[in-house]
Design an enzyme around this catalytic site. Sequence first.
Site, PDB file in Angstrom:
ATOM      1  N   ARG A  48       0.805  -1.226   0.000  1.00  0.00           N
ATOM      2  CA  ARG A  48       0.000   0.000   0.000  1.00  0.00           C
ATOM      3  C   ARG A  48       0.835   1.272   0.000  1.00  0.00           C
ATOM      4  O   ARG A  48       0.324   2.359  -0.248  1.00  0.00           O
ATOM      5  CB  ARG A  48      -1.018  -0.038   1.136  1.00  0.00           C
ATOM      6  N   GLU A  71       5.498  -9.180  16.220  1.00  0.00           N
ATOM      7  CA  GLU A  71       5.025  -9.612  17.538  1.00  0.00           C
ATOM      8  C   GLU A  71       5.132 -11.138  17.642  1.00  0.00           C
ATOM      9  O   GLU A  71       5.608 -11.675  18.638  1.00  0.00           O
ATOM     10  CB  GLU A  71       3.575  -9.150  17.731  1.00  0.00           C
TER      11      GLU A  71
HETATM   12  P1  AMP Z   1       4.114  -1.776  11.073  1.00  0.00           P
HETATM   13  O1  AMP Z   1       5.359  -2.462  10.573  1.00  0.00           O
HETATM   14  O2  AMP Z   1       3.548  -2.449  12.279  1.00  0.00           O
HETATM   15  O3  AMP Z   1       4.320  -0.291  11.298  1.00  0.00           O
HETATM   16  O4  AMP Z   1       3.001  -1.972   9.996  1.00  0.00           O
HETATM   17  C1  AMP Z   1       2.974  -1.172   8.908  1.00  0.00           C
HETATM   18  C2  AMP Z   1       2.436  -1.897   7.720  1.00  0.00           C
HETATM   19  O5  AMP Z   1       1.311  -2.708   7.994  1.00  0.00           O
HETATM   20  C3  AMP Z   1       2.024  -0.901   6.704  1.00  0.00           C
HETATM   21  O6  AMP Z   1       2.582  -1.286   5.471  1.00  0.00           O
HETATM   22  C4  AMP Z   1       0.523  -0.934   6.688  1.00  0.00           C
HETATM   23  O7  AMP Z   1       0.069  -0.988   5.355  1.00  0.00           O
HETATM   24  C5  AMP Z   1       0.130  -2.167   7.438  1.00  0.00           C
HETATM   25  N1  AMP Z   1      -0.805  -1.964   8.559  1.00  0.00           N
HETATM   26  C6  AMP Z   1      -0.543  -2.196   9.852  1.00  0.00           C
HETATM   27  N2  AMP Z   1      -1.592  -1.974  10.631  1.00  0.00           N
HETATM   28  C7  AMP Z   1      -2.575  -1.567   9.815  1.00  0.00           C
HETATM   29  C8  AMP Z   1      -3.943  -1.172  10.023  1.00  0.00           C
HETATM   30  N3  AMP Z   1      -4.504  -1.155  11.232  1.00  0.00           N
HETATM   31  N4  AMP Z   1      -4.656  -0.819   8.940  1.00  0.00           N
HETATM   32  C9  AMP Z   1      -4.087  -0.817   7.713  1.00  0.00           C
HETATM   33  N5  AMP Z   1      -2.832  -1.194   7.460  1.00  0.00           N
HETATM   34  C10 AMP Z   1      -2.067  -1.562   8.487  1.00  0.00           C
END
Ligand code: AMP
Length: 170
Positions: free
Chosen positions: A58, A95
Site C-alpha cells: 500500500r 510480535e
Molecule cells: P508496522 O510495521 O507495524 O508499522 O506496519 C505497517 C504496515 O502494515 C504498513 O505497510 C501498513 O500498510 C500495514 N498496517 C498495519 N496496521 C494496519 C492497520 N490497522 N490498517 C491498515 N494497514 C495496516
Amino acid sequence: MDFYNYIRDIQDFPSDGITFKDITPLLKDKDALKAATEEMLRLIGEVEVDKVVGMESRGFFFAPLLASKLNAGFVPVRKPGKLPFQRVSKTYALEYGHDTLEIHADSISKGEYVLIHDDVLATGGTAKATCDLVEALGGVVVQCNFLLELKFLEGSKKLNGYSIKSLLQY
Ligand code: AMP
C-alpha cells in the site's frame, strides 16, 4: 477537506482483533486523492529528495505520485521473491515471528537523499527495516512520511532520530 471521512474502519481484518484502516474510499475520490497528495507534499516541505522509497504494497499508491511531484525517482521495497535483480534483504521481528523486506542493490546511490513513504505507521517495524535497507545502500533518510499514523502503537519510538510526518493521526 476532512480526510478522516475518507478512511474506513474494517473490524477483524485481516485477522481477529485488528481494526484495518481502509484507505480505498480516499483513493477512489478524485478530489480527496489530489488534496491528500498535495497535503503530504506540504508535510515534506522544501527538503531535497533524490528517491522516494515505498513499501509493498500500500506504500505503492502514493510513493510514485509523490516522487513525480518531487522530481525524484521511485524505488519499491518488496517482500521476498518479488524483485528480479540483485537484492539487499532485512529481516525484522514481528510480535509473533519474523518478516523480510528486500530492495534492489542498485536502486540508491551513496549519499542520495531518500524519502520513505507508507500508507500506515503502525508498530514501526516495516519503516525501521526500510530505513536500514536505505542506509545499507548508503542513502540518507530525510523523512519517514505516512498517510496515517496509529499513535497508540507508538511506532515513532522505533524511528527515533528520524523525521516522521503523517497527514492523519489516530
Ligand atoms: P508496522 O510495521 O507495524 O508499522 O506496519 C505497517 C504496515 O502494515 C504498513 O505497510 C501498513 O500498510 C500495514 N498496517 C498495519 N496496521 C494496519 C492497520 N490497522 N490498517 C491498515 N494497514 C495496516
